[in-house]
Write an enzyme that holds these catalytic residues in place. Structure first.
Site, PDB file in Angstrom:
ATOM      1  N   CYS A 101      -0.563  -5.589   2.660  1.00  0.00           N
ATOM      2  CA  CYS A 101      -0.440  -5.120   1.287  1.00  0.00           C
ATOM      3  C   CYS A 101       0.991  -5.295   0.790  1.00  0.00           C
ATOM      4  CB  CYS A 101      -0.871  -3.664   1.183  1.00  0.00           C
ATOM      5  SG  CYS A 101      -0.904  -3.034  -0.511  1.00  0.00           S
ATOM      6  N   CYS A 199      -6.249   3.005   3.112  1.00  0.00           N
ATOM      7  CA  CYS A 199      -6.590   3.476   1.769  1.00  0.00           C
ATOM      8  C   CYS A 199      -8.003   3.090   1.354  1.00  0.00           C
ATOM      9  CB  CYS A 199      -5.575   2.954   0.756  1.00  0.00           C
ATOM     10  SG  CYS A 199      -5.582   1.162   0.518  1.00  0.00           S
TER      11      CYS A 199
END
Length: 381
Positions: A101, A199
């Protein structure tokens, strides 16, 4: 300086944006919508990038009096992070989605768009430090608060990306001070819990999540000597170092528990053995990048001393490293070879190893293999 502040909705990014404003920069806040489920709400400290987080970021930006936007990066996030996560597990590796990410979303896609729009830097709430030298070169270093230091997950940043990275929390001595500052500024996120876990798997059930996305086929569980021990429901759901969930009917001769030593997706086989065989002393890495200019020794292929860290909150260990060209099946590949001064336990292919000298981050590589001092994997046919 024109600064794009990435605001996650947490306390760190809110205070970082506030400090950028206080420093006199022209600041614009942006929240990245990464979830394809916009109705998802945060539960406790699990997950991030939810509707609640977006609202928290907006409130902080409004209090600071800065423009605020929400950018939809959900498709890019799915392709570069979520799909990569699934593909890595399908290949028998254990990936770190936070590294991907930071590499592909926050400091590739976001920075690329920011520069195209005329911004000079992207500001985030990461605990890490960029040092600029007189010649304009940059280095990435650990933050002042080692307990919160996030330089490990930023080890994927390149020298060019460091030129446009701004970390206002670098010299903050503790997270408590950041929360106190947020409270003094009246931010509603002052006591908001830190997010943790993956997440896009907010319930924390990674195995269950993967089983819905990877075809699981029953296969063999064998020990480190090649003896058949039983069956597993799918090798891809296991990871090196795992103990629970093996469900082996045959106890070990010494009565001690067994751990996953290796996953072989092509053979659909899980290899298990005693805990001491999880210790490795040589790591080989691929997909190498340097956080700043590479060391001259690394460019020359010479050995250099360093510290290596293989998890976000692990202690670094002394090592010696060198870069080499390996040829396999007529294909040449660059590898980072790291010889450890002492053994590490439970290192899995797919993990990221980050190299340091002192507080300086040298660079990183994705672990392709980890060699045990006591066990030759070729002994298992």
């Amino acid at each position: 300086m024109k600064v794009l502040a990435a605001m996650s909705g947490g306390v760190d990014s809110a205070v970082a944006a506030a400090r950028a404003v206080d420093a006199g920069h022209d600041v614009v806040g942006v929240h990245l919508a990464l979830s394809r489920m916009p109705g998802t709400l945060r539960t406790g400290s699990r997950g991030c990038c939810t509707v609640e987080d977006s609202n928290d970021a907006w409130r902080a930006a409004d209090q600071l009096g800065i423009p605020y936007y929400v950018w939809d990066f959900s498709e890019r996030f799915k392709e570069d992070v979520v799909d990569d996560f699934v593909a890595e597990y399908a290949a028998g590796r254990t990936p770190n989605p936070c590294m991907r990410c930071n590499e592909r979303i926050k400091f590739a896609a976001l920075l690329e768009k920011a520069l195209a729009l005329g911004f000079d830097a992207v500001c985030t709430g990461h605990y890490a430090k960029v040092i600029e030298h007189d010649d304009g070169s940059r280095e990435l270093h650990r933050a002042a608060d080692w307990a919160k230091d996030q330089s490990y997950v930023l080890g994927v940043l390149t020298h060019e990306q460091l030129k446009h990275s701004y970390f206002p929390l670098a010299d903050t001595p503790s997270k408590a001070e950041v929360r106190a500052e947020a409270a003094a500024r009246g931010f509603t996120v002052a006591n908001k819990p830190d997010s943790h876990d993956i997440c896009f798997i907010p319930d924390g059930d990674t195995r269950g999540w993967l089983e819905e996305r990877i075809e699981m086929t029953e296969g063999d569980i064998v020990d480190h000597e090649g003896n058949d021990l039983g069956k597993h429901p799918g090798a891809n759901a296991f990871t090196v170092g795992q103990r629970r969930g093996l469900k082996i009917g045959k106890p070990a001769a010494d009565g001690k528990p067994r751990f996953v030593l290796e996953i072989r997706p092509k053979e659909n086989k899980v290899v298990v053995g005693p805990q001491d065989l999880l210790e490795v002393d040589r790591l080989r890495g691929i997909k190498i990048s340097w956080a700043g200019l590479p060391l001259p020794a690394a460019e020359a292929g010479d050995e250099f001393e360093c510290m290596v860290q293989v998890r976000a909150h692990a202690d670094p260990v002394p090592a010696r490293a060198f870069v080499t060209e390996e040829t396999e099946d007529d294909d040449a590949a660059t590898e980072l070879v790291v010889d450890l001064d002492g053994p590490l336990r439970g290192v899995a292919p797919g993990q990221t190893m980050v190299l340091y000298q002192g507080t300086r981050v040298l660079g990183q590589a994705t672990i392709n293999s980890a060699r045990s001092r006591q066990w030759d994997p070729s002994a298992v046919s």
